[in-house]
Each structure stands twice: as C-alpha cells, then as structure tokens.
Design a protein around this motif. Structure first.
Motif, short mmCIF file in Angstrom:
data_model
loop_
_atom_site.label_atom_id
_atom_site.label_comp_id
_atom_site.label_asym_id
_atom_site.label_seq_id
_atom_site.Cartn_x
_atom_site.Cartn_y
_atom_site.Cartn_z
N PRO A 35 0.85 -1.21 0.00
CA PRO A 35 0.00 0.00 0.00
C PRO A 35 0.88 1.25 0.00
N LEU A 36 1.33 1.63 -1.17
CA LEU A 36 2.34 2.70 -1.28
C LEU A 36 1.85 4.03 -0.72
N TRP A 37 0.57 4.32 -0.90
CA TRP A 37 0.06 5.63 -0.51
C TRP A 37 -0.96 5.47 0.61
N LEU A 38 -0.68 6.04 1.75
CA LEU A 38 -1.52 5.97 2.93
C LEU A 38 -2.14 7.33 3.21
N ALA A 78 1.78 0.42 8.78
CA ALA A 78 1.71 0.76 7.36
C ALA A 78 3.11 0.88 6.76
N ARG A 79 4.01 1.48 7.50
CA ARG A 79 5.39 1.62 7.00
C ARG A 79 6.04 0.25 6.86
N ALA A 83 4.25 1.18 2.92
CA ALA A 83 3.74 2.52 2.58
C ALA A 83 4.87 3.53 2.64
N LEU A 86 2.53 9.62 2.71
CA LEU A 86 1.51 9.79 3.74
C LEU A 86 0.76 11.10 3.54
N PHE A 111 8.42 8.27 6.11
CA PHE A 111 7.35 8.69 5.21
C PHE A 111 7.66 10.06 4.58
N TRP A 308 -4.78 -5.19 4.24
CA TRP A 308 -4.38 -4.95 2.86
C TRP A 308 -4.39 -6.24 2.03
#
Length: 409
Positions: A35-38, A78-79, A83, A86, A111, A308
């Motif tokens: 999930p590259l974009w959070l 997330a990181r 991700a 941010l 991020f 995810w």
C-alpha cells in the motif's frame, strides 16, 4: 476537505508475505504490491462547511476518533507493510492536538508527509513546530478568488486567514501548493483564481473539478457546470499556462461527467491506496463506506498487513473477476479498471456495473441527462441554482440514496 490526487505508479517486485502468489490467475487473485500511498483522515471535525465535501454525509453515525497511540500504531504497521507516501487529512487535521507527534513519528519512520488543510489553525508557532517535526509538504485549499464566494461556499469567514497562511507556507520554505475545487458557481472565475495563485507565489495549482459523492452528490444539480463553462475554463487555463510557462504547474482535472471513458480510480481499488477514517475504518478509496456489502475492516481489530492482503473488502475489486460486461471484454479494462465503483453505485445502484461515465455503459444516458439538466438549470437561473445548497454539517446525518433517483438527480 479536498481529496488528494492518487499516486500514478506502482512499485514492482515480489509480493510481501501474505500476498497472493504472483503466478495466480490475474482475473481471480492478482499479485498484490504494498500500500504505497496511505491517507489518514485524522478527524471529521472541520471549521468549514463546504458544499462539495467528500466526507460521508452520515458522519455523526461513525465511531469515535482513534487516539494518539492507535494512530502511531497504524503508522508503524503501514510503513512496515511498505507505505511510503503519507497524506494527513480530515475534516481539518489541524484540530488534532497530537498532529505534531504524528508527524514526528511518521518522519522518523521515513514517510514523505503531506498535510492537506484549509489553513484554519495554522499559526506561525504551529507551522514552525510542524517543520521541525519533519512535515514535507502542505496543500492549502481555497474555495474561490474572492472573499465573498470563498466564504459563502465554506459558510465561514476564512479568506483573509487563508491568504495569511499562504504567506506562512512560503516563509517557512515549503512549496506553495494550492487546491481549488471547481463547480458551476466558481468555474467562470478560473482566470481570477489563477491570478490570485500567481500573486501568492504558487508553484503548483490543482483545479479539481468536483467529484460527485459525499456532500457534492447531494448538491449535484446545483454544482455541475455546463459544457460551455468547462470549455471556457479549459481555454483560460491553457492561455495562462502559456503565459507563465514553467513558473507554475497547473493541473486541470476534468469532471468525470464530461468524459466518454472513465478515469482509473485509485489506479484500481486495492492497488496502491489505503485510507483510514477517523474511527479506524480502512477503505480502498475515500468514499468506499457507501458501497453495500463491503464489510470494511477496522484498524482497531486488524493489522494493516491483514487488512491490505487478506480482507475481503480490499480484495473485492482487485483483478478482473468481479467485472460485468461491457468491462469484462473491454480492451481498456486493464487501464481504467472499470472506472469508479462509488460512481457506479450512486448512479446505478450496483457497484459492479461499468462506471456510467463510459459511453459503452448501458447507464451512460444518466450522465448525459445530468449534464443536460445542469445546462437547463443554469440557463433558467442565469448560472445560479434552482434550490438551496446543502452545506456540510457534522451535526446532521443524511443518508445518500443510490440509483437514478439519488441525490442531485
């Protein structure tokens, strides 16, 4: 608030642990990247009451906001899941007293951090603290180039404050990035909006034509511009681009209703984008709460990695197995992914249908009719509206009705 534009590319490489095998049939179980974009919607609280807000119209029925410790855990998970970009949004993220702490943690994790804000609450002291904490980027929204229309559309007195905040952003060395949502009531002001941005020293301007979900769906009949308005605005924008050259990058996002092929929503749901609502609900797009039967997971009860890769909600529209005709056999299906699922649901009552923006959709006539009705209404009112606008109000819960008889039809 205005939603940021989705990332346009996906990193390649082997899927992380827990993802489907790369050799699986793509129409059933596509290889899933990180999930590259959070996007963290930290709160639905906001001092503005914008008529085009994408926040859910039934927000009073959502749960309590996540606490600081919960948001910090989301950032770490997330990181760890991959991700890298941010967005901190809302509502108005500046109403959160822990914003600096969240920025500091996100910066330490690596991020790239973008604050998406109305500017309300961004003082000299606070921007200095956020800069020290590691904030990389600020996107400032305006509603119009004049105090009267800016303040009317948001039902606030914020134009002068926003102008001061633009100065603070420049003074602290941030790129000057402005976002203005366009619609029937301000699209004829594009020239003035761009000249305002030039005076403010803007380096990037996003002229984001309204997308019709959330509060904008309720106001669609009042906000949808005419084709002639759109054409004039595009011509003015192009002439301005030619004059300023490389000094200002201008993005003009054409409203879906005037296209004949749909946009690739979020690069395909579950491809690169993960949003977390204030109450912890995880979503594959900003507006996914409206989709029936999606059973969205919560970061309160599941990890980001599990959400995810394993949750039915995030796998629901991956690949091509869910597609109906005409999408299933369309050669463009790997490029536009069938368009916007929320738009398909709102206009047809079924999120599996082709986005009605597409001229191949059997429901495309609804979009054509909406544009025609907008032109007739604008002609009858001299460019105004036939009925009162519904302003965003966090105290009021309004259900949205899907299908041809839905809001704004």
């Amino acid at each position: 608030m205005t939603a940021p534009s989705p990332a346009s590319s996906v990193a390649t490489g082997p899927p992380p642990q827990g993802a489907p095998e790369a050799g699986a049939a793509p129409e059933k179980s596509p290889a899933v990247g990180p999930p590259l974009w959070l996007l963290l919607e930290l709160t639905y609280r906001c001092p503005l009451h914008c008529v085009f807000c994408y926040n859910p119209t039934d927000m009073p029925r959502t749960g309590a906001e996540l606490g600081t410790a919960e948001w910090l855990r989301v950032l770490r998970e997330a990181r760890a899941a991959g991700a890298v970009q941010l967005g901190l949004s809302g509502g108005e993220p500046l109403v959160r007293e822990d914003l600096e702490e969240l920025v500091r943690e996100a910066h330490g994790l690596g991020f790239y951090i973008n604050l998406i804000t109305s500017g309300v609450g961004l003082t000299e002291a606070r921007i200095a603290t956020l800069k020290a904490a590691g904030l990389d980027h600020i996107q400032l929204s305006f509603q119009d180039s004049t105090r009267q229309m800016n303040d009317f559309l948001s039902s606030t007195r914020t134009f002068e404050l926003k102008s001061q905040v633009a100065g603070l952003i420049r003074a602290h060395g941030y790129p000057m990035v402005l976002n203005v949502v366009l619609h029937r009531l301000n699209i004829d002001h594009v020239g003035e909006i761009l000249r305002m941005a030039e005076r403010m020293g803007a380096q990037y301007v996003e002229l984001a034509n309204t997308q019709y979900y959330g509060w904008a769906w309720l106001n669609r009949a009042q906000l949808l511009p005419t084709r002639e308005q759109l054409q004039r605005a595009e011509a003015v924008t192009q002439a301005f681009r030619e004059r300023v050259g490389a000094r200002m990058k201008i993005y003009f996002v054409v409203p879906d209703y005037f296209e004949t092929r749909p946009k690739a929503c979020m690069n395909g749901l579950g491809s690169v984008f993960l949003a977390v609502a204030p109450d912890g609900t995880a979503m594959p797009c900003h507006a996914a709460r409206m989709l029936p039967g999606l059973n969205l997971p919560s970061v309160r009860t599941a990890s980001i990695r599990n959400i995810w890769y394993d949750s039915p909600a995030f796998n629901r529209f991956r690949g091509e197995g869910w597609m109906k005709e005409p999408c299933r056999s369309c050669p463009e299906r790997g490029r536009d992914f069938g368009g916007c699922r929320c738009q398909a649901y709102l206009l047809t009552g079924d999120p599996d249908n082709a986005d009605p923006v597409c001229e191949l959709s059997p429901h495309h006539g609804q979009v054509v009719a909406a544009v025609a009705a907008s032109a007739a209404a604008a002609a009858a009112t001299g460019g105004g509206t036939e009925r009162p606008l519904i302003f965003r109000d966090h105290r009021v819960s309004i259900d949205i009705t899907a299908g041809p008889a839905g809001g704004g039809a």
